[in-house]
Scaffold this motif. Structure first.
Motif, PDB file in Angstrom:
ATOM      1  N   LEU A  27      -5.270  22.007 -11.439  1.00 19.27           N
ATOM      2  CA  LEU A  27      -6.581  21.769 -10.828  1.00 19.27           C
ATOM      3  C   LEU A  27      -7.180  20.496 -11.403  1.00 19.27           C
ATOM      4  O   LEU A  27      -6.974  20.173 -12.574  1.00 19.27           O
ATOM      5  N   MET A  28      -7.967  19.812 -10.597  1.00 20.79           N
ATOM      6  CA  MET A  28      -8.638  18.606 -11.087  1.00 20.79           C
ATOM      7  C   MET A  28      -9.811  18.996 -11.982  1.00 20.79           C
ATOM      8  O   MET A  28     -10.293  20.122 -11.913  1.00 20.79           O
ATOM      9  N   VAL A  29     -10.256  18.053 -12.798  1.00 20.50           N
ATOM     10  CA  VAL A  29     -11.269  18.377 -13.803  1.00 20.50           C
ATOM     11  C   VAL A  29     -12.634  18.685 -13.172  1.00 20.50           C
ATOM     12  O   VAL A  29     -13.234  19.719 -13.453  1.00 20.50           O
ATOM     13  N   GLN A  30     -13.122  17.797 -12.320  1.00 24.20           N
ATOM     14  CA  GLN A  30     -14.445  17.997 -11.699  1.00 24.20           C
ATOM     15  C   GLN A  30     -14.405  17.583 -10.230  1.00 24.20           C
ATOM     16  O   GLN A  30     -15.023  16.597  -9.842  1.00 24.20           O
ATOM     17  N   PRO A  31     -13.679  18.331  -9.408  1.00 20.38           N
ATOM     18  CA  PRO A  31     -13.611  17.927  -7.999  1.00 20.38           C
ATOM     19  C   PRO A  31     -14.895  18.265  -7.227  1.00 20.38           C
ATOM     20  O   PRO A  31     -15.611  19.178  -7.626  1.00 20.38           O
ATOM     21  N   PRO A  32     -15.192  17.582  -6.144  1.00 27.17           N
ATOM     22  CA  PRO A  32     -14.501  16.418  -5.616  1.00 27.17           C
ATOM     23  C   PRO A  32     -14.967  15.142  -6.334  1.00 27.17           C
ATOM     24  O   PRO A  32     -16.156  15.003  -6.643  1.00 27.17           O
ATOM     25  N   ASP A  33     -14.020  14.245  -6.590  1.00 27.77           N
ATOM     26  CA  ASP A  33     -14.368  12.999  -7.283  1.00 27.77           C
ATOM     27  C   ASP A  33     -15.142  12.057  -6.355  1.00 27.77           C
ATOM     28  O   ASP A  33     -15.005  12.119  -5.142  1.00 27.77           O
ATOM     29  N   PHE A  34     -15.908  11.186  -6.945  1.00 27.90           N
ATOM     30  CA  PHE A  34     -16.616  10.090  -6.249  1.00 27.90           C
ATOM     31  C   PHE A  34     -17.649  10.570  -5.223  1.00 27.90           C
ATOM     32  O   PHE A  34     -18.062   9.819  -4.357  1.00 27.90           O
ATOM     33  N   VAL A  35     -18.033  11.853  -5.283  1.00 24.79           N
ATOM     34  CA  VAL A  35     -19.006  12.348  -4.301  1.00 24.79           C
ATOM     35  C   VAL A  35     -20.384  12.444  -4.942  1.00 24.79           C
ATOM     36  O   VAL A  35     -21.312  11.745  -4.556  1.00 24.79           O
TER      37      VAL A  35
ATOM     38  N   ARG B 293       0.819  -1.225   0.000  1.00 27.92           N
ATOM     39  CA  ARG B 293       0.000   0.000   0.000  1.00 27.92           C
ATOM     40  C   ARG B 293       0.847   1.268   0.000  1.00 27.92           C
ATOM     41  O   ARG B 293       0.466   2.273  -0.574  1.00 27.92           O
ATOM     42  N   ASN B 294       2.034   1.142   0.632  1.00 25.97           N
ATOM     43  CA  ASN B 294       2.884   2.337   0.731  1.00 25.97           C
ATOM     44  C   ASN B 294       3.481   2.769  -0.606  1.00 25.97           C
ATOM     45  O   ASN B 294       4.076   3.836  -0.711  1.00 25.97           O
ATOM     46  N   GLN B 295       3.331   1.919  -1.614  1.00 20.27           N
ATOM     47  CA  GLN B 295       3.868   2.285  -2.928  1.00 20.27           C
ATOM     48  C   GLN B 295       3.085   3.439  -3.556  1.00 20.27           C
ATOM     49  O   GLN B 295       3.570   4.119  -4.430  1.00 20.27           O
ATOM     50  N   PHE B 296       1.834   3.597  -3.133  1.00 20.56           N
ATOM     51  CA  PHE B 296       0.925   4.461  -3.897  1.00 20.56           C
ATOM     52  C   PHE B 296       0.861   5.903  -3.400  1.00 20.56           C
ATOM     53  O   PHE B 296       1.047   6.165  -2.213  1.00 20.56           O
ATOM     54  N   ASN B 297       0.592   6.775  -4.351  1.00 20.40           N
ATOM     55  CA  ASN B 297       0.488   8.211  -4.086  1.00 20.40           C
ATOM     56  C   ASN B 297      -0.671   8.461  -3.113  1.00 20.40           C
ATOM     57  O   ASN B 297      -1.834   8.187  -3.446  1.00 20.40           O
ATOM     58  N   PRO B 298      -0.393   8.978  -1.908  1.00 18.35           N
ATOM     59  CA  PRO B 298      -1.463   9.130  -0.907  1.00 18.35           C
ATOM     60  C   PRO B 298      -2.602  10.029  -1.401  1.00 18.35           C
ATOM     61  O   PRO B 298      -3.772   9.780  -1.087  1.00 18.35           O
ATOM     62  N   ALA B 299      -2.252  11.071  -2.194  1.00 14.74           N
ATOM     63  CA  ALA B 299      -3.307  11.990  -2.679  1.00 14.74           C
ATOM     64  C   ALA B 299      -4.267  11.256  -3.606  1.00 14.74           C
ATOM     65  O   ALA B 299      -5.490  11.473  -3.562  1.00 14.74           O
TER      66      ALA B 299
ATOM     67  N   MET C 298      -9.721   8.507  -4.108  1.00 17.34           N
ATOM     68  CA  MET C 298     -10.585   7.331  -4.311  1.00 17.34           C
ATOM     69  C   MET C 298     -11.402   7.006  -3.058  1.00 17.34           C
ATOM     70  O   MET C 298     -12.214   6.100  -3.069  1.00 17.34           O
ATOM     71  N   THR C 299     -11.081   7.709  -1.961  1.00 17.51           N
ATOM     72  CA  THR C 299     -11.683   7.385  -0.656  1.00 17.51           C
ATOM     73  C   THR C 299     -12.457   8.593  -0.137  1.00 17.51           C
ATOM     74  O   THR C 299     -12.000   9.296   0.757  1.00 17.51           O
ATOM     75  N   PRO C 300     -13.641   8.867  -0.696  1.00 20.35           N
ATOM     76  CA  PRO C 300     -14.353  10.090  -0.323  1.00 20.35           C
ATOM     77  C   PRO C 300     -14.892  10.074   1.103  1.00 20.35           C
ATOM     78  O   PRO C 300     -15.036  11.116   1.721  1.00 20.35           O
ATOM     79  N   THR C 301     -15.211   8.887   1.614  1.00 17.77           N
ATOM     80  CA  THR C 301     -15.690   8.803   3.002  1.00 17.77           C
ATOM     81  C   THR C 301     -14.940   7.675   3.705  1.00 17.77           C
ATOM     82  O   THR C 301     -14.290   6.850   3.059  1.00 17.77           O
TER      83      THR C 301
END
Lengths: 297, 432
Positions: B380-388, B132-138, B143-146
């Motif tokens: 900037l991200m395209v359509q933040p916040p994602d997955f909400v 898990r530590n390999q991945f970019n925390p941001a 991917m983890t909205p809640t």
């Protein structure tokens, strides 16, 4: 009754496969679509009955007004221009015989056979600001370049050109078939009476061609009212952003698709579809009435 | 009548005889030999990831995984963006989603709304820390909205930056080494380029992602996206007005051709256009043009209104699992395999593409990858916040229309910005 059954049962049995497929693939989707138009439904979760809300939402949206306005503008230009040009081209091709006739008939028909995505790409090139072929020619004539695909004043005209470029060949072939069926004696008699070519067209060709002309006009209206693919491709539309610069090429079917797949509002999309169908029915009804009156006259 | 009755009976008998020849009948007498462990996974990928060199590498990963997991078969299907969006919607409605699929994060909220994604949080947490530590925390956070909800595995990403045609710059008397970090400096260069008979910048107001790339040069993360809790847009009217004024100034030195049009690409390659704003994928054709026609170009970070806030937009892509998949564990195993460092490193080396694996990014020394990573920091991200929540219908189009209205002089930048904020807020509130 027994006689009737004995006489027609076989026929109906033979037609059964057609009616089964017709019901599954045509009638069922129509009724289901109509049913969905009264529900809020995202295609996955249970549908919620909302009565006429979808129809009201669509009718009140600013997009609907713009799409209908664009559609009326487009249809009122493209159908008459298209029919007139097709008719003139058909007359021209009909006047040739032998190899030239076959050559021109094939040449005018080629755009109809080109896949639309390819045609749209080519036309996007032709319309390119500054370096597109049309703007280059305008430059030679010292006319400032035109933003064919981003200036809302000319965007409809750009679409009409592409649409007619594609449809003239198809309409021409149908009109040509009608022209071939007009007996030559009529023209001979007119010539003897001293009629010129223009009078022959007005007093013989058009009246004799009326049923075929009616078909091409009705077909032209119905196709134009459902316009979707050409403006979608020409404006590089996506489900989230469609209709081009300042919605200059926004049409009802595009808005319908955007609502369905861009926003998962399938109820609204269905309502939109039925409102459009109503418009098409009214226009077609008017056309039939006009045809009947003219026929009677 | 008797004759007809006989005919009908005959047809029925024939039909029954034919059904006896159907595969079902054969199965009853001779059961097929099916390996007990046979698992077939349907795998939808982006069109550019499933074709050419990228497609070959994906196929290599699949072959390796199949060899290590006998009885598993993976069918890869490349899909273009619209096909993927419509396909996932239709497949979710008919509960026939592919087991595994790729998607952009900005479409994540739609997929969640459709119930088309499995919450992989528990499977993710069950992975060892070293993995898990390999991945970019941001990217993981995105991917983890809640709490305890993770909608897939972060896979690749992109950002936009500035491609510069060095031949045009030199012809305009500009030293390419001269650093440009602000819009004011950039406009000075554009003026010189136009004076030398070239076009500086394509039209950046025709496509939503281009708008985001430019707005990013004047706004921060908090001034962008939707505040769903308070039902309002985060778009800052002052920042927006500043950006539109810049676009109007830049227009005088540029071309009407849209930044995303093929024509802009060709103008750049034929040394008629100085700048193009795009992502790493564009480099493939420019590198090719460099070899074949000697195109002299480089890429730099997109200037912003001030030097401390560069422009450019960013986006991420993820791999998700269908809730209807009968083989979720195997699907997860495959995803974790292709996202693991050795595979991601091969992927990044081949395509120079930014991805979620930080170990890979630290290993691969590639200028394109580095600038993408740099651009992703400020973009900037395209359509933040994602997955909400999915953006309301017409939201993105409203922004483009408003920019066009200001550019065409129908409204002043300040009034246009105010109108836009009101319109966006109305759209958000109507969407609740």
């Amino acid at each position: 009754m027994n006689n009737w059954v004995r006489k027609y049962l076989r026929h109906f049995l033979m037609l059964t496969p057609f009616f089964i497929f017709f019901s599954i693939f045509l009638l069922y989707p129509i009724f289901k679509g109509f049913y969905i138009s009264f529900f809020r439904w995202d295609a996955v979760h249970p549908a919620v009955f909302v009565g006429l809300d979808n129809y009201i939402s669509v009718a009140n949206s600013s997009y609907f007004g713009i799409a209908i306005f664009n559609l009326l503008k487009y249809v009122s230009i493209t159908v008459p221009v298209g029919i007139l040009l097709s008719f003139l081209v058909a007359l021209l091709v009909d006047s040739f015989e032998g190899i030239p006739s076959g050559f021109f008939r094939s040449t005018y028909f080629v755009p109809t056979m080109i896949p639309l995505f390819l045609a749209a790409s080519v036309w996007r090139w032709i319309y390119t600001p500054e370096i597109g072929i049309i703007n280059i020619v305008l430059g030679w004539l010292h006319i400032p370049p035109v933003n064919w695909l981003t200036d809302p004043k000319v965007m409809i005209l750009s679409l009409v050109i592409v649409d007619n470029w594609r449809s003239i060949g198809f309409n021409m072939v149908i009109l040509l078939a009608g022209l071939k069926n007009i007996p030559g004696e009529y023209y001979d008699a007119a010539e003897v009476d001293g009629a010129n070519k223009f009078q022959e067209v007005i007093y013989i060709t058009i009246p004799q061609l009326r049923p075929v002309l009616f078909f091409t006009i009705a077909y032209g209206f119905i196709s134009a009212l459902q316009v979707f693919d050409a403006p979608w491709l020409m404006t590089a539309s996506q489900y989230s952003t469609y209709g081009g610069h300042l919605k200059g090429l926004l049409f009802p079917v595009m808005d319908m698709m955007g609502r369905a797949f861009g926003n998962l509002q399938f109820g609204q999309a269905s309502a939109y579809g039925f409102m459009l169908m109503l418009i098409i029915l009214v226009v077609t009804g008017i056309l039939f009435r006009v045809q009947r009156r003219l026929g009677g006259a | 009548m008797k004759r007809y009755t006989r005919s009908i009976i005959l047809i029925l008998v024939l039909a029954l005889s034919l059904t006896a020849c159907a595969p079902g009948a054969t199965k009853a007498t001779a059961p097929a030999v099916v390996p007990a462990q046979t698992i077939t996974l349907e795998y939808w990928v982006f069109a550019d990831y499933g074709s050419g060199e990228a497609g070959k590498l994906q196929q290599t990963f699949i072959s390796e995984f199949q060899a290590a997991n006998p009885g598993v078969k993976i069918n890869m299907s490349p899909k273009n963006d619209d096909e993927l969006t419509a396909g996932i919607t239709a497949a979710a409605a008919s509960k026939s989603l592919p087991d595994i699929y790729m998607q952009s994060d900005d479409m994540g909220a739609n997929d969640v709304k459709l119930g088309a994604l499995v919450n992989v949080y528990d499977m993710w947490m069950a992975m060892p820390d070293s993995y898990r530590n390999q991945f970019n925390p941001a990217m993981v956070t995105d991917m983890t909205p809640t709490d305890k909800t993770m909608w897939g595995m972060p896979y690749t990403g992109y950002s936009s930056f500035l491609f510069r045609n060095l031949t045009v710059l030199k012809a305009a008397g500009i030293d390419p080494a001269e650093k440009v970090t602000t819009w004011a400096q950039w406009l000075e260069q554009m003026k010189k380029i136009k004076a030398a008979g070239y076009d500086a910048l394509p039209n950046m107001a025709l496509a939503y992602n281009d708008f985001v790339a430019m707005y990013s040069g004047v706004a921060t993360d908090s001034q962008w996206g939707i505040d769903w809790a308070n039902k309002k847009t985060n778009l800052d009217p002052a920042a927006y007005a500043t950006m539109v004024k810049f676009l109007m100034d830049a227009k005088a030195y540029g071309t009407e051709i849209g930044n995303r049009d093929q024509a802009a690409d060709d103008l750049f390659k034929s040394n008629k256009l100085a700048y193009r704003i795009s992502g790493p994928w564009t480099n493939v054709t420019y590198a090719d043009a460099k070899k074949t026609s000697g195109l002299d170009y480089d890429y730099v970070i997109l200037p912003g209104n001030t030097a401390d806030n560069p422009g450019g937009h960013r986006g991420d892509e993820f791999i998700g699992i269908s809730p209807y998949s009968k083989n979720k564990e195997m699907a997860w195993k495959f995803i974790t395999y292709i996202c693991d460092e050795p595979q991601m490193t091969r992927w990044a080396t081949l395509l120079s593409r930014y991805n979620s694996n930080m170990v890979t990014l630290s290993k691969v020394n590639d200028s394109l990858l580095q600038i993408t990573a740099e651009g992703a920091k400020s973009g900037l991200m395209v359509q933040p916040p994602d997955f909400v929540k999915a953006y309301p219908a017409g939201y993105t189009q409203a922004i483009l229309d408003n920019t066009a209205q200001i550019e065409s002089g129908q409204v002043t930048p300040e009034d246009g910005a105010k109108e836009l904020v009101d319109k966006l807020n109305k759209l958000i509130q109507e969407n609740q």
